[in-house]
Design an enzyme around this catalytic site. Sequence first.
Site, PDB file in Angstrom:
ATOM      1  CG  PHE A  50      -0.245   0.213   2.536  1.00  0.00           C
ATOM      2  CD1 PHE A  50      -0.217   1.469   3.131  1.00  0.00           C
ATOM      3  CD2 PHE A  50       0.389  -0.837   3.193  1.00  0.00           C
ATOM      4  CE1 PHE A  50       0.415   1.675   4.353  1.00  0.00           C
ATOM      5  CE2 PHE A  50       1.015  -0.644   4.414  1.00  0.00           C
ATOM      6  CZ  PHE A  50       1.025   0.620   4.995  1.00  0.00           C
ATOM      7  CB  ALA A 171       8.318  -3.635   0.078  1.00  0.00           C
ATOM      8  CE  LYS A 172       3.345   2.980   3.080  1.00  0.00           C
ATOM      9  NZ  LYS A 172       3.774   3.310   4.458  1.00  0.00           N
ATOM     10  CB  ILE A 173       4.749  -5.843   2.958  1.00  0.00           C
ATOM     11  CG1 ILE A 173       5.701  -5.862   1.744  1.00  0.00           C
ATOM     12  CG2 ILE A 173       3.994  -7.159   3.073  1.00  0.00           C
ATOM     13  CD1 ILE A 173       6.865  -6.813   1.890  1.00  0.00           C
ATOM     14  CE1 TYR A 177       3.519   0.709   8.102  1.00  0.00           C
ATOM     15  CE2 TYR A 177       3.945  -0.976   6.458  1.00  0.00           C
ATOM     16  CZ  TYR A 177       4.118   0.310   6.926  1.00  0.00           C
ATOM     17  OH  TYR A 177       4.898   1.196   6.227  1.00  0.00           O
TER      18      TYR A 177
END
Length: 322
Positions: A50, A171-173, A177
Amino acid sequence: MVKELARPATLRPGSAPDTAWAFFGGELVPLRDAKVNVMTHAFNYGTGCFEGIRAYWNEDERQLYGLFLREHYDRFLRSCKVLRMSLPYSAAQLVALTVEVLRRCGYEQDAYVRPLAYKADQIIGVRLHDLEDALAIFAVPFGTYIDIEKGLKVGVSSWRRTDDNAIPARAKITGAYVNAALAKTEAQDAGYDEAIVLTQDGHVSEGSAENLFMVRDGILVTPPASDNILEGITRASVLGLAGDLGIPTLVRSIDRTELYICEELFLCGTGAQISPVTSVDHRAVGDGAIGPVTTRIKDVYYAAVKGKLARYKAWCTPIYPK
């Protein structure tokens, strides 16, 4: 018969009004209709990525400005590559879709855009290959993520940042989060506003979901990408602003105890914006007040993101036609 509950008169921060729209299933739809099945692979395994994008309302110009749209989508597509996702859109096309979503929403206040790429198959089994990739983009009204008007009290977390060879932070995985959520809740349960996480070898990485800068001996210092940080877009803009303001900068690893003796400290990110820190682990940062370097950067940044400074107008994409 189940009694329908009344909708709250005011929305919770980050929630969506009935007027919100989304790009979902290849078309623009009301956000309330953008739904996935509980068997969706990304819902079960965190196989999505995202971006968080802000749009700022300029009341004087009656204009909404999308901030760093192209930069966010360039990073978004890099995150997709890490997760072996292939979307049928270029960064420019994703920017255009985002502008259209925001126009449909018609917000006259600050907003937050969430593009989300995800493994969409309704199937059990952990993997990245041989799965359908899907895209959603939605936008909601959004104010401050954390209180930026006062100095934050932060604590160093017992949770370590995930390593590049485990779940890469660049990487915004979505699934990654959970690491941030564990650190954030631990910090707030302990009475802090925010957490700072360390790498596996004990160097400072970042906040729970923000990059970090400190001032030592008048130099603005931030950890390198190799210390498992997100390669932040706001971080890059701060480094650029510092150069424009004549503030010397240095990218290097930071020890935990440097946070106790530095002159200034702040966190930054799309959600956090520029968030001054005035204490770490119950130790005052500097004299315990927001420092002059932080203040200079913060003031210029907030003017720039609302399209008020000609020098930084390229940061901003106007949403509404004139």
